[in-house]
Design a protein around this motif. Structure first.
Motif, PDB file in Angstrom:
ATOM      1  N   CYS A  43      -4.677 -11.067  -3.238  1.00 45.00           N
ATOM      2  CA  CYS A  43      -3.591 -10.948  -2.260  1.00 45.00           C
ATOM      3  C   CYS A  43      -3.423 -12.240  -1.465  1.00 45.00           C
ATOM      4  O   CYS A  43      -4.408 -12.882  -1.074  1.00 45.00           O
ATOM      5  N   ALA A  46       0.810 -12.429   3.734  1.00 43.30           N
ATOM      6  CA  ALA A  46       2.267 -12.422   3.693  1.00 43.30           C
ATOM      7  C   ALA A  46       2.804 -13.548   4.578  1.00 43.30           C
ATOM      8  O   ALA A  46       2.305 -13.770   5.690  1.00 43.30           O
ATOM      9  N   LEU A 123       5.422  -6.246  -6.531  1.00 40.55           N
ATOM     10  CA  LEU A 123       4.545  -6.677  -5.451  1.00 40.55           C
ATOM     11  C   LEU A 123       4.351  -5.536  -4.455  1.00 40.55           C
ATOM     12  O   LEU A 123       5.236  -4.698  -4.269  1.00 40.55           O
ATOM     13  N   THR A 124       3.199  -5.512  -3.818  1.00 41.00           N
ATOM     14  CA  THR A 124       2.870  -4.492  -2.830  1.00 41.00           C
ATOM     15  C   THR A 124       2.302  -5.173  -1.596  1.00 41.00           C
ATOM     16  O   THR A 124       1.605  -6.189  -1.707  1.00 41.00           O
ATOM     17  N   VAL A 125       2.596  -4.607  -0.425  1.00 43.21           N
ATOM     18  CA  VAL A 125       2.058  -5.121   0.828  1.00 43.21           C
ATOM     19  C   VAL A 125       0.999  -4.150   1.345  1.00 43.21           C
ATOM     20  O   VAL A 125       1.198  -2.923   1.336  1.00 43.21           O
ATOM     21  N   LYS A 182      -2.096   0.751   2.080  1.00 40.90           N
ATOM     22  CA  LYS A 182      -0.882   0.337   1.384  1.00 40.90           C
ATOM     23  C   LYS A 182       0.342   0.704   2.215  1.00 40.90           C
ATOM     24  O   LYS A 182       0.466   1.834   2.700  1.00 40.90           O
ATOM     25  N   HIS A 186       8.613   0.012   4.194  1.00 45.13           N
ATOM     26  CA  HIS A 186       8.768  -1.326   4.766  1.00 45.13           C
ATOM     27  C   HIS A 186       9.673  -1.313   5.990  1.00 45.13           C
ATOM     28  O   HIS A 186       9.525  -2.164   6.877  1.00 45.13           O
ATOM     29  N   ARG A 224      -0.107  -9.461   0.680  1.00 44.06           N
ATOM     30  CA  ARG A 224       0.838  -9.176  -0.412  1.00 44.06           C
ATOM     31  C   ARG A 224       0.156  -9.458  -1.745  1.00 44.06           C
ATOM     32  O   ARG A 224      -0.358 -10.540  -1.971  1.00 44.06           O
ATOM     33  N   THR A 225       0.135  -8.461  -2.612  1.00 38.10           N
ATOM     34  CA  THR A 225      -0.473  -8.677  -3.921  1.00 38.10           C
ATOM     35  C   THR A 225       0.372  -9.651  -4.735  1.00 38.10           C
ATOM     36  O   THR A 225       1.572  -9.815  -4.502  1.00 38.10           O
ATOM     37  N   TRP A 232      -2.552  -2.777  -7.183  1.00 34.30           N
ATOM     38  CA  TRP A 232      -1.433  -3.168  -6.333  1.00 34.30           C
ATOM     39  C   TRP A 232      -0.905  -1.947  -5.584  1.00 34.30           C
ATOM     40  O   TRP A 232      -1.405  -0.857  -5.730  1.00 34.30           O
TER      41      TRP A 232
END
Length: 232
Positions: A43, A46, A123-125, A182, A186, A224-225, A232
């Motif tokens: 990751c 971000a 992508l994942t945050v 996770k 958003h 962020r991945t 993810w």
């Protein structure tokens, strides 16, 4: 007991792509060729949410014996030259070995099921929270978080608790709780960043209020991945 090696890398800016390639094209396949360990998360901080050129990786290791074998490979075995080269791509590294707290959804990892191919995905945050309890009262902090914070989070639709960790004996400061969460919504994350927390969310009986009995020091990082991160 699965061990989780959590590393924060301060990357040299011009080496960012080379560092990522070293983990994607060498570290991940090297671990995938055996049964001892797997890279789980890769990751980036971000953009705009923390220090520049920082990467967080989490590697799952089967048990203590497997950790010893992996450490030997990095010290003077087949991964020693890789480790020395990666050191030239970063300014600094901080690391700790973590174990799950009793109520964490993540306990053991089926290493054989962890992807090692670098297949592309969305992508994942994540929101990674790290807290330090008053007077080193880690057990009180872990218990309260499990009884009050985690159940509320599960109902929120905003964040999903993927894992909750504490440092393994002898590897880091003892009194610390690390939460990997996770971000599912958003828009609500944006709202969290741009509005005050309502008074009713800080009233007696709420997590925000009652948690102050056990801690008032914590930090959140937005991670962020990458598009190839195994998890993810």
């Amino acid at each position: 007991m699965t061990l989780f090696v959590h590393e924060t890398h301060h990357i040299r800016g011009r080496a960012e792509d080379d560092f990522e390639a070293a983990y994607r094209d060498e570290w991940m396949p090297a671990l995938g060729a055996g049964d001892d360990a797997r890279l789980l998360w890769f990751c980036h901080h971000a953009h705009g949410s923390g220090p520049a050129y920082h990467v967080v990786t989490v590697t799952a290791v089967r048990d203590g014996a497997a950790w010893g074998r992996l450490a030997q490979r990095l010290a003077d075995g087949d991964l020693a030259s890789w480790a020395a080269r990666v050191d030239t791509l970063r300014h600094a590294l901080t690391a700790k070995v973590l174990v799950p707290v009793p109520w964490s959804a993540l306990q053991e990892v089926d290493l054989a099921a962890v992807p090692t191919s670098g297949e592309e995905h969305a992508l994942t945050v994540y929101m990674e929270d790290t807290g330090w309890p008053h007077d080193n009262r880690l057990d009180d902090y872990v218990t309260l978080a499990g009884e009050k914070y985690a159940p509320g989070l599960a109902r929120s639709g905003f964040l999903r608790m993927e894992a909750a960790f504490r440092p393994a004996f002898g590897t880091h400061r003892r009194a610390e709780l690390v939460l990997m969460q996770k971000v599912l919504d958003h828009d609500r994350l944006a709202g969290l960043l741009t509005t005050e927390i309502p008074a009713e969310r800080r009233a007696p009986g709420t997590w925000m209020h009652d948690a102050l009995d056990v801690r008032d020091r914590w930090e959140s990082r937005l991670l962020r991945t990458t598009s190839w991160s195994p998890w993810w």
